[in-house]
Motif scaffolding. Structure first.
Motif, PDB file in Angstrom:
ATOM      1  N   ALA A  48      -1.955   0.592  -1.590  1.00 57.01           N
ATOM      2  CA  ALA A  48      -0.867   1.573  -1.709  1.00 57.01           C
ATOM      3  C   ALA A  48       0.249   1.034  -2.599  1.00 57.01           C
ATOM      4  O   ALA A  48       0.807   1.773  -3.412  1.00 57.01           O
ATOM      5  CB  ALA A  48      -0.320   1.936  -0.324  1.00 57.01           C
ATOM      6  N   TYR A  49       0.563  -0.250  -2.482  1.00 61.86           N
ATOM      7  CA  TYR A  49       1.648  -0.833  -3.259  1.00 61.86           C
ATOM      8  C   TYR A  49       1.214  -1.212  -4.669  1.00 61.86           C
ATOM      9  O   TYR A  49       2.046  -1.284  -5.576  1.00 61.86           O
ATOM     10  CB  TYR A  49       2.234  -2.059  -2.545  1.00 61.86           C
ATOM     11  CG  TYR A  49       2.746  -1.756  -1.158  1.00 61.86           C
ATOM     12  CD1 TYR A  49       3.384  -0.544  -0.870  1.00 61.86           C
ATOM     13  CD2 TYR A  49       2.594  -2.662  -0.126  1.00 61.86           C
ATOM     14  CE1 TYR A  49       3.847  -0.257   0.401  1.00 61.86           C
ATOM     15  CE2 TYR A  49       3.058  -2.385   1.151  1.00 61.86           C
ATOM     16  CZ  TYR A  49       3.684  -1.186   1.400  1.00 61.86           C
ATOM     17  OH  TYR A  49       4.141  -0.908   2.663  1.00 61.86           O
ATOM     18  N   ARG A  51      -0.291   0.460  -6.891  1.00 61.22           N
ATOM     19  CA  ARG A  51       0.007   1.480  -7.901  1.00 61.22           C
ATOM     20  C   ARG A  51       1.462   1.447  -8.360  1.00 61.22           C
ATOM     21  O   ARG A  51       1.823   2.050  -9.360  1.00 61.22           O
ATOM     22  CB  ARG A  51      -0.398   2.862  -7.422  1.00 61.22           C
ATOM     23  CG  ARG A  51       0.387   3.376  -6.275  1.00 61.22           C
ATOM     24  CD  ARG A  51      -0.122   4.721  -5.829  1.00 61.22           C
ATOM     25  NE  ARG A  51       0.763   5.181  -4.782  1.00 61.22           N
ATOM     26  CZ  ARG A  51       0.642   6.290  -4.142  1.00 61.22           C
ATOM     27  NH1 ARG A  51      -0.326   7.109  -4.423  1.00 61.22           N
ATOM     28  NH2 ARG A  51       1.493   6.611  -3.208  1.00 61.22           N
ATOM     29  N   PHE A  52       2.313   0.706  -7.632  1.00 62.37           N
ATOM     30  CA  PHE A  52       3.701   0.526  -8.041  1.00 62.37           C
ATOM     31  C   PHE A  52       3.896  -0.815  -8.754  1.00 62.37           C
ATOM     32  O   PHE A  52       5.018  -1.185  -9.099  1.00 62.37           O
ATOM     33  CB  PHE A  52       4.633   0.609  -6.821  1.00 62.37           C
ATOM     34  CG  PHE A  52       4.580   1.946  -6.139  1.00 62.37           C
ATOM     35  CD1 PHE A  52       5.299   3.020  -6.638  1.00 62.37           C
ATOM     36  CD2 PHE A  52       3.770   2.138  -5.022  1.00 62.37           C
ATOM     37  CE1 PHE A  52       5.236   4.264  -6.020  1.00 62.37           C
ATOM     38  CE2 PHE A  52       3.701   3.376  -4.403  1.00 62.37           C
ATOM     39  CZ  PHE A  52       4.426   4.443  -4.908  1.00 62.37           C
ATOM     40  N   GLU A 129       9.950   4.905  -3.197  1.00 64.80           N
ATOM     41  CA  GLU A 129       8.635   5.532  -3.382  1.00 64.80           C
ATOM     42  C   GLU A 129       7.548   4.741  -2.665  1.00 64.80           C
ATOM     43  O   GLU A 129       6.675   5.313  -2.020  1.00 64.80           O
ATOM     44  CB  GLU A 129       8.308   5.647  -4.874  1.00 64.80           C
ATOM     45  CG  GLU A 129       9.107   6.704  -5.600  1.00 64.80           C
ATOM     46  CD  GLU A 129       8.683   6.844  -7.049  1.00 64.80           C
ATOM     47  OE1 GLU A 129       7.482   6.668  -7.347  1.00 64.80           O
ATOM     48  OE2 GLU A 129       9.553   7.130  -7.888  1.00 64.80           O
ATOM     49  N   ALA A 130       7.595   3.417  -2.795  1.00 64.19           N
ATOM     50  CA  ALA A 130       6.552   2.572  -2.202  1.00 64.19           C
ATOM     51  C   ALA A 130       6.555   2.645  -0.675  1.00 64.19           C
ATOM     52  O   ALA A 130       5.493   2.676  -0.049  1.00 64.19           O
ATOM     53  CB  ALA A 130       6.710   1.129  -2.668  1.00 64.19           C
ATOM     54  N   GLY A 132       7.424   5.150   1.108  1.00 65.38           N
ATOM     55  CA  GLY A 132       6.816   6.436   1.450  1.00 65.38           C
ATOM     56  C   GLY A 132       5.294   6.378   1.362  1.00 65.38           C
ATOM     57  O   GLY A 132       4.592   6.885   2.248  1.00 65.38           O
ATOM     58  N   ALA A 133       4.780   5.738   0.309  1.00 66.57           N
ATOM     59  CA  ALA A 133       3.324   5.622   0.148  1.00 66.57           C
ATOM     60  C   ALA A 133       2.713   4.776   1.269  1.00 66.57           C
ATOM     61  O   ALA A 133       1.646   5.099   1.795  1.00 66.57           O
ATOM     62  CB  ALA A 133       2.997   5.010  -1.219  1.00 66.57           C
ATOM     63  N   GLY A 134       3.401   3.710   1.643  1.00 63.61           N
ATOM     64  CA  GLY A 134       2.904   2.866   2.731  1.00 63.61           C
ATOM     65  C   GLY A 134       2.894   3.597   4.061  1.00 63.61           C
ATOM     66  O   GLY A 134       1.934   3.491   4.841  1.00 63.61           O
ATOM     67  N   GLU A 136       2.587   6.779   4.464  1.00 66.26           N
ATOM     68  CA  GLU A 136       1.485   7.746   4.423  1.00 66.26           C
ATOM     69  C   GLU A 136       0.177   7.089   4.854  1.00 66.26           C
ATOM     70  O   GLU A 136      -0.595   7.676   5.618  1.00 66.26           O
ATOM     71  CB  GLU A 136       1.328   8.326   3.016  1.00 66.26           C
ATOM     72  CG  GLU A 136       2.335   9.386   2.666  1.00 66.26           C
ATOM     73  CD  GLU A 136       2.141   9.924   1.253  1.00 66.26           C
ATOM     74  OE1 GLU A 136       0.990   9.933   0.756  1.00 66.26           O
ATOM     75  OE2 GLU A 136       3.154  10.323   0.653  1.00 66.26           O
ATOM     76  N   GLU A 137      -0.078   5.879   4.369  1.00 73.67           N
ATOM     77  CA  GLU A 137      -1.295   5.148   4.755  1.00 73.67           C
ATOM     78  C   GLU A 137      -1.298   4.862   6.255  1.00 73.67           C
ATOM     79  O   GLU A 137      -2.318   5.037   6.932  1.00 73.67           O
ATOM     80  CB  GLU A 137      -1.417   3.828   3.983  1.00 73.67           C
ATOM     81  CG  GLU A 137      -1.833   3.981   2.559  1.00 73.67           C
ATOM     82  CD  GLU A 137      -3.225   4.564   2.391  1.00 73.67           C
ATOM     83  OE1 GLU A 137      -4.134   4.251   3.186  1.00 73.67           O
ATOM     84  OE2 GLU A 137      -3.401   5.362   1.452  1.00 73.67           O
TER      85      GLU A 137
END
Length: 166
Positions: A48-49, A51-52, A129-130, A132-134, A136-137
């Motif tokens: 997830a991270y 991509r950042f 952003e990161a 939020g992505a984490g 979500e996982e």
């Protein structure tokens, strides 16, 4: 337990029961699953991270600065203590994040020998952003449980963590 409900930890427990029926493997059932969950979720979080352009360790530095509140500034020593890292390990992370423009180091105005680490505007945008992505996982993984089960699990893990932090 039906065969379709068994997991790899059950197979290990069954093997121990066959060769050492005298062992009480209840703790192994719990911690074996915790270790496997930790590894699996660690891998998911790393992806997830990724991509950042950051690793989990770099995420931890940025997230610690973000959680500190405005002005998103801590000393390297505070970061090291919070993340349980040596100063050498912290320096490598800070170097990479500073080169990427995600944070900046500056002299501490209250200590001529000290430094301050501050999240840059780009670092603030990226960590928001990161995180939020984490989440979500993590939320996706937790969807295997209903809200009541997830709450009970969180409560039980909190008690277990308190009991092991001696």
């Amino acid at each position: 337990m039906s065969a379709e409900r068994k997991d790899p930890v059950d197979a290990i427990i069954d093997q121990w029961a066959a060769v050492r029926p005298d062992l009480d493997t209840a703790a192994m059932e719990v911690f074996g699953r915790i270790f496997r969950l930790s590894r699996a979720m660690g891998d998911r979080m790393e992806k997830a991270y990724e991509r950042f352009g950051i690793s989990r360790g770099e995420f931890d530095v940025l997230a610690t600065l973000r959680r500190s509140g405005e002005p998103y500034t801590l000393s390297p020593r505070q970061l090291s203590a919070t993340l349980m890292l040596t100063t050498g390990g912290m320096t490598g992370r800070l170097d990479k994040l500073e080169r990427a423009g995600l944070l900046r180091r500056s002299p501490d105005p209250h200590d001529r020998r000290g430094l301050q680490v501050t999240l840059s505007d780009e670092g603030l945008r990226l960590i928001d952003e990161a995180v939020g992505a984490g989440l979500e996982e993590q939320t996706d993984a937790l969807s295997a449980l209903d809200d009541e089960q997830a709450g009970r699990l969180a409560d039980l893990l909190r008690e277990l963590l308190r009991g092991t932090a001696k």
